[in-house]
Design a protein around this motif. Sequence first.
Motif, PDB file in Angstrom:
ATOM      1  N   LYS A 207       4.026  -4.253   0.449  1.00 54.84           N
ATOM      2  CA  LYS A 207       3.812  -2.807   0.314  1.00 54.84           C
ATOM      3  C   LYS A 207       2.600  -2.365   1.131  1.00 54.84           C
ATOM      4  CE  LYS A 207       1.306  -1.092  -2.895  1.00 54.84           C
ATOM      5  NZ  LYS A 207       0.680  -0.707  -4.171  1.00 54.84           N
ATOM      6  N   ASN A 208       1.508  -3.115   1.048  1.00 56.89           N
ATOM      7  CA  ASN A 208       0.291  -2.753   1.789  1.00 56.89           C
ATOM      8  C   ASN A 208       0.541  -2.729   3.295  1.00 56.89           C
ATOM      9  OD1 ASN A 208      -1.048  -2.603  -0.633  1.00 56.89           O
ATOM     10  ND2 ASN A 208      -2.146  -4.545  -0.403  1.00 56.89           N
TER      11      ASN A 208
ATOM     12  N   ASP B 130       8.139  -0.285  -5.831  1.00 57.84           N
ATOM     13  CA  ASP B 130       7.621   0.785  -4.979  1.00 57.84           C
ATOM     14  C   ASP B 130       8.743   1.258  -4.059  1.00 57.84           C
ATOM     15  OD1 ASP B 130       6.186   1.999  -2.503  1.00 57.84           O
ATOM     16  OD2 ASP B 130       4.574   1.775  -3.958  1.00 57.84           O
TER      17      ASP B 130
ATOM     18  N   VAL C 219       8.778   2.244  -1.103  1.00 58.31           N
ATOM     19  CA  VAL C 219       8.663   1.803   0.289  1.00 58.31           C
ATOM     20  C   VAL C 219       9.385   0.474   0.523  1.00 58.31           C
ATOM     21  CG1 VAL C 219       6.517   0.449   0.176  1.00 58.31           C
ATOM     22  CG2 VAL C 219       7.023   1.798   2.224  1.00 58.31           C
TER      23      VAL C 219
ATOM     24  N   TYR D 155       2.501   0.433   4.110  1.00 57.76           N
ATOM     25  CA  TYR D 155       1.698   1.655   4.069  1.00 57.76           C
ATOM     26  C   TYR D 155       0.685   1.717   5.213  1.00 57.76           C
ATOM     27  CZ  TYR D 155       3.570   3.432  -0.327  1.00 57.76           C
ATOM     28  OH  TYR D 155       4.404   3.950  -1.296  1.00 57.76           O
ATOM     29  N   LYS D 156       0.255   0.560   5.682  1.00 55.80           N
ATOM     30  CA  LYS D 156      -0.629   0.522   6.856  1.00 55.80           C
ATOM     31  C   LYS D 156       0.139   0.779   8.152  1.00 55.80           C
ATOM     32  CE  LYS D 156      -3.787  -2.888   4.808  1.00 55.80           C
ATOM     33  NZ  LYS D 156      -4.186  -4.318   4.830  1.00 55.80           N
ATOM     34  N   LYS D 157       1.476   0.774   8.034  1.00 53.48           N
ATOM     35  CA  LYS D 157       2.375   1.009   9.176  1.00 53.48           C
ATOM     36  C   LYS D 157       2.225  -0.054  10.276  1.00 53.48           C
ATOM     37  CE  LYS D 157       2.664   6.011   8.422  1.00 53.48           C
ATOM     38  NZ  LYS D 157       3.918   5.915   7.664  1.00 53.48           N
TER      39      LYS D 157
END
Length: 206
Positions: A63-64, A97, A99, A67-69
């Motif tokens: 997930k991280n 999540d 994403v 979100y950092k793309k």
Amino acid sequence: VDPSLAEELSKIHGKRVEFIYNGFDEFIDIEDNNYSRSNKLTLTHTGILTPGQRVEFLLTAIKNLMYKKVISEQDIEIRFIGIEHFNDQKKRVLNFDPVLKNIVKTTPRLSRDEALKINASSDYLISLTDKNYTAIYAKTYDYISTKRPILVIPGDDKLMDDFIRSLNAGYIFNTINELESFLLENINKKKTGLSISQPELNIEKA
């Protein structure tokens, strides 16, 4: 079946206890076009999730990165084999999540042979430790039979860590940041056609 249980039984009964590990019959060498390696970095977990097993550690790392793309859903896939038989466990991974909606995949219960084929086609196999209990789960022996690297998530600093290190069978992660870095490095290797990180399993000892 392991030194931890042997030690506990020895204390209870006041006697010496010998242990013999569980195991597998033979190494699996699967050449099956239906299960060819994916272009994505593919992680596979087989079997049930106990309440204490920290699957969120793994899901948070991915997930991280999302979100950092620095990765996309075309880069990685996590397969949970057999988890659809347990609705609460299925919801636990699918609802973690939004994403991860197209990254987390689940299956119904499969035959052992089918599960082994999927394991053998994976880049990495996931072994989740339980914060309340140290054990070498039966799936670990099946994992080793496929010669695919095992990711211990997170390290238990006990039985599982020692077992994997003794066979040089995989990698152990103690922080989410460590796991993020490892996944990102190997996603990028796979995207550029380089060999992903893979320890040399001690075949004789295994």
